[in-house]
Design a protein around this motif. Structure first.
Motif, PDB file in Angstrom:
ATOM      1  N   PRO A  60      31.855  41.703  76.278  1.00 12.89           N
ATOM      2  CA  PRO A  60      32.368  40.644  75.308  1.00 12.89           C
ATOM      3  C   PRO A  60      33.303  39.735  75.666  1.00 12.89           C
ATOM      4  CG  PRO A  60      33.261  42.106  74.281  1.00 12.89           C
ATOM      5  CD  PRO A  60      32.681  43.041  75.255  1.00 12.89           C
ATOM      6  N   GLY A  61      32.578  38.248  75.624  1.00 11.67           N
ATOM      7  CA  GLY A  61      34.042  37.364  76.137  1.00 11.67           C
ATOM      8  C   GLY A  61      35.006  37.120  75.005  1.00 11.67           C
ATOM      9  N   PRO A  62      35.860  36.374  75.647  1.00 10.76           N
ATOM     10  CA  PRO A  62      37.127  35.979  74.421  1.00 10.76           C
ATOM     11  C   PRO A  62      36.829  35.273  73.453  1.00 10.76           C
ATOM     12  CG  PRO A  62      37.681  35.357  76.505  1.00 10.76           C
ATOM     13  CD  PRO A  62      36.101  35.708  76.487  1.00 10.76           C
ATOM     14  N   ALA A  63      36.951  35.370  71.930  1.00  9.30           N
ATOM     15  CA  ALA A  63      36.500  34.617  71.037  1.00  9.30           C
ATOM     16  C   ALA A  63      34.879  33.987  70.777  1.00  9.30           C
ATOM     17  CB  ALA A  63      37.745  33.186  71.215  1.00  9.30           C
ATOM     18  N   GLY A  64      34.270  35.303  71.093  1.00  6.52           N
ATOM     19  CA  GLY A  64      33.008  34.564  71.227  1.00  6.52           C
ATOM     20  C   GLY A  64      32.848  33.866  71.847  1.00  6.52           C
ATOM     21  N   LEU A  65      32.529  34.084  73.317  1.00  9.57           N
ATOM     22  CA  LEU A  65      32.183  33.243  74.419  1.00  9.57           C
ATOM     23  C   LEU A  65      30.930  33.544  74.374  1.00  9.57           C
ATOM     24  CD1 LEU A  65      32.680  31.070  77.072  1.00  9.57           C
ATOM     25  CD2 LEU A  65      33.856  32.841  77.811  1.00  9.57           C
TER      26      LEU A  65
ATOM     27  N   ARG B 100      28.348  34.532  76.895  1.00  5.75           N
ATOM     28  CA  ARG B 100      28.307  35.098  78.596  1.00  5.75           C
ATOM     29  C   ARG B 100      26.992  33.582  78.936  1.00  5.75           C
ATOM     30  NH1 ARG B 100      32.874  36.690  80.239  1.00  5.75           N
ATOM     31  NH2 ARG B 100      32.805  38.718  79.875  1.00  5.75           N
ATOM     32  N   GLY B 101      27.298  33.677  80.474  1.00  2.54           N
ATOM     33  CA  GLY B 101      26.279  33.054  81.378  1.00  2.54           C
ATOM     34  C   GLY B 101      25.440  31.325  81.256  1.00  2.54           C
ATOM     35  N   ASP B 102      27.379  31.148  80.021  1.00  4.60           N
ATOM     36  CA  ASP B 102      26.907  29.420  80.027  1.00  4.60           C
ATOM     37  C   ASP B 102      28.790  28.559  79.848  1.00  4.60           C
ATOM     38  OD1 ASP B 102      26.731  26.502  79.285  1.00  4.60           O
ATOM     39  OD2 ASP B 102      26.126  27.055  77.507  1.00  4.60           O
TER      40      ASP B 102
ATOM     41  N   ASP C  75      30.368  26.611  77.244  1.00  3.43           N
ATOM     42  CA  ASP C  75      31.117  27.537  76.244  1.00  3.43           C
ATOM     43  C   ASP C  75      32.400  27.799  76.118  1.00  3.43           C
ATOM     44  OD1 ASP C  75      30.245  27.968  73.612  1.00  3.43           O
ATOM     45  OD2 ASP C  75      31.387  30.073  74.096  1.00  3.43           O
ATOM     46  N   VAL C  76      33.291  27.885  77.631  1.00  2.00           N
ATOM     47  CA  VAL C  76      34.169  27.301  77.697  1.00  2.00           C
ATOM     48  C   VAL C  76      35.139  26.044  76.775  1.00  2.00           C
ATOM     49  CG1 VAL C  76      36.380  27.744  79.243  1.00  2.00           C
ATOM     50  CG2 VAL C  76      33.871  28.494  79.260  1.00  2.00           C
ATOM     51  N   GLY C  77      34.442  25.965  76.086  1.00  3.72           N
ATOM     52  CA  GLY C  77      35.490  25.236  74.791  1.00  3.72           C
ATOM     53  C   GLY C  77      36.781  24.666  73.950  1.00  3.72           C
TER      54      GLY C  77
ATOM     55  N   PRO D 168      32.030  26.891  87.626  1.00  4.26           N
ATOM     56  CA  PRO D 168      30.445  28.006  87.855  1.00  4.26           C
ATOM     57  C   PRO D 168      29.079  27.313  86.456  1.00  4.26           C
ATOM     58  CG  PRO D 168      32.671  29.694  86.325  1.00  4.26           C
ATOM     59  CD  PRO D 168      33.083  27.599  86.406  1.00  4.26           C
ATOM     60  N   PHE D 169      28.604  27.539  87.493  1.00  3.90           N
ATOM     61  CA  PHE D 169      27.429  26.771  87.358  1.00  3.90           C
ATOM     62  C   PHE D 169      27.188  26.261  87.396  1.00  3.90           C
ATOM     63  CE2 PHE D 169      27.706  30.911  84.611  1.00  3.90           C
ATOM     64  CZ  PHE D 169      26.989  31.269  85.011  1.00  3.90           C
ATOM     65  N   GLY D 170      28.074  24.576  87.628  1.00  2.00           N
ATOM     66  CA  GLY D 170      28.359  23.174  87.830  1.00  2.00           C
ATOM     67  C   GLY D 170      28.627  22.868  86.503  1.00  2.00           C
ATOM     68  N   HIS D 171      28.623  23.855  85.525  1.00  3.56           N
ATOM     69  CA  HIS D 171      28.938  23.503  83.896  1.00  3.56           C
ATOM     70  C   HIS D 171      30.375  23.073  83.872  1.00  3.56           C
ATOM     71  CE1 HIS D 171      25.054  26.521  82.687  1.00  3.56           C
ATOM     72  NE2 HIS D 171      24.976  26.026  83.666  1.00  3.56           N
ATOM     73  N   VAL D 172      30.221  21.892  83.381  1.00  3.12           N
ATOM     74  CA  VAL D 172      31.040  20.727  83.344  1.00  3.12           C
ATOM     75  C   VAL D 172      30.956  20.026  81.741  1.00  3.12           C
ATOM     76  CG1 VAL D 172      32.417  18.465  84.335  1.00  3.12           C
ATOM     77  CG2 VAL D 172      31.628  20.042  85.746  1.00  3.12           C
TER      78      VAL D 172
END
Length: 275
Positions: free
Chosen positions: A165-170, A172-174, A177-179, A209-213
């Motif tokens: 699981p990602g931290p703080a409900g992250l 996965r795959g996006d 969402d690192v927000g 990653p993924f170019g997700h800005v």
């Protein structure tokens, strides 16, 4: 300054021609860039210009990067379906052997690597061919070569293959969402520390990653935390040349196989940037 930043992926091997193999494309592109009379320079020089801390002439220049940090960046490897593959690093050495060091005296490639060993192992088993080709033992030698810089491509790419699981409900795959603070510290800050411990140099560049800005990272967290972490800039995939007006936390790049798929496609990008 209008510098196209070109990006390759060492794991993009679906055949042995330009359109299906980033290694074939990379080697061909080195010769094509040189034949057009363009200079290859370190992407860090482009960042220096964006930050106004250097006055190098970067007219008619190109910068090179690669993502994910597989062993294909540095080592020649035998692919089980497509045979022996020339690494990006050895393609640079071959270019110098053919043309001489004077031909492109600033020849350089920046490799954005994934930090966490367990994540790299999972990607190798689930997304590649399970031959332990996402290692870190080449990072220090690559950095020491003077031809390759090792930089930050996050802790675990927030890759969809990860079962942890990602931290703080992250989600996965996006990477969008690192927000928030906890997610950003997890994905970017701890990657800085880990990579620095392996190459004895703190990365100065980050690649999304993924170019997700997202706006939180680009306009808030990186401007606040970047300097303390040692970061000067971050890279997306905007498919425009970098200029002195470029946002330092979203420097655009062109992706091989997406923004161009042929020598003719790259030539058009280079011609447009040189106008």
């Amino acid at each position: 300054m209008r510098v196209p930043i070109l990006t390759y992926h060492g794991v993009n091997i679906a055949g042995n021609d330009y359109a299906t193999n980033d290694h074939v494309a990379f080697a061909a592109d080195l010769d094509a860039i040189h034949a057009l009379g363009l200079r290859i320079v370190p992407v860090a020089w482009v960042v220096d210009a964006v930050l106004g801390r250097a006055t190098r002439d970067l007219a008619r220049c190109v910068a090179l990067t690669c993502d994910d940090g597989s062993n294909f960046d540095y080592h020649d490897l035998d692919h089980p379906q497509h045979g022996r593959q020339k690494s990006f690093y050895n393609a640079l050495l071959d270019f110098r052997a053919r043309h001489g060091a004077h031909a492109q005296p600033d020849l350089h490639l920046t490799s954005f690597v994934i930090a966490e060993p367990a994540a790299r192992d999972a990607m190798d088993r689930l997304c590649l061919v399970g031959r332990d080709w996402m290692r870190e033992d080449w990072w220090r030698a690559a950095q020491a070569s003077g031809l390759v810089a090792i930089e930050n491509h996050s802790w675990d790419h927030n890759h969809p293959c990860l079962t942890s699981p990602g931290p703080a409900g992250l989600v996965r795959g996006d990477f969008h969402d690192v927000g928030d603070e906890a997610k950003a510290e997890f994905e970017i800050a701890q990657a800085q520390d880990y990579i620095a411990s392996r190459i004895e140099r703190r990365p100065s560049l980050f690649c999304y990653p993924f170019g997700h800005v997202n706006d939180f990272l680009r306009a808030d967290w990186l401007p606040r935390r970047g300097a303390a972490l040692g970061l000067d800039a971050a890279f997306g995939d905007g498919a425009t040349p970098a200029t002195v007006d470029t946002d330092r936390w979203n420097v655009p790049r062109y992706i091989c196989g997406w923004h161009w798929k042929s020598p003719e496609g790259l030539a058009q990008i280079l011609r447009d940037a040189a106008k």
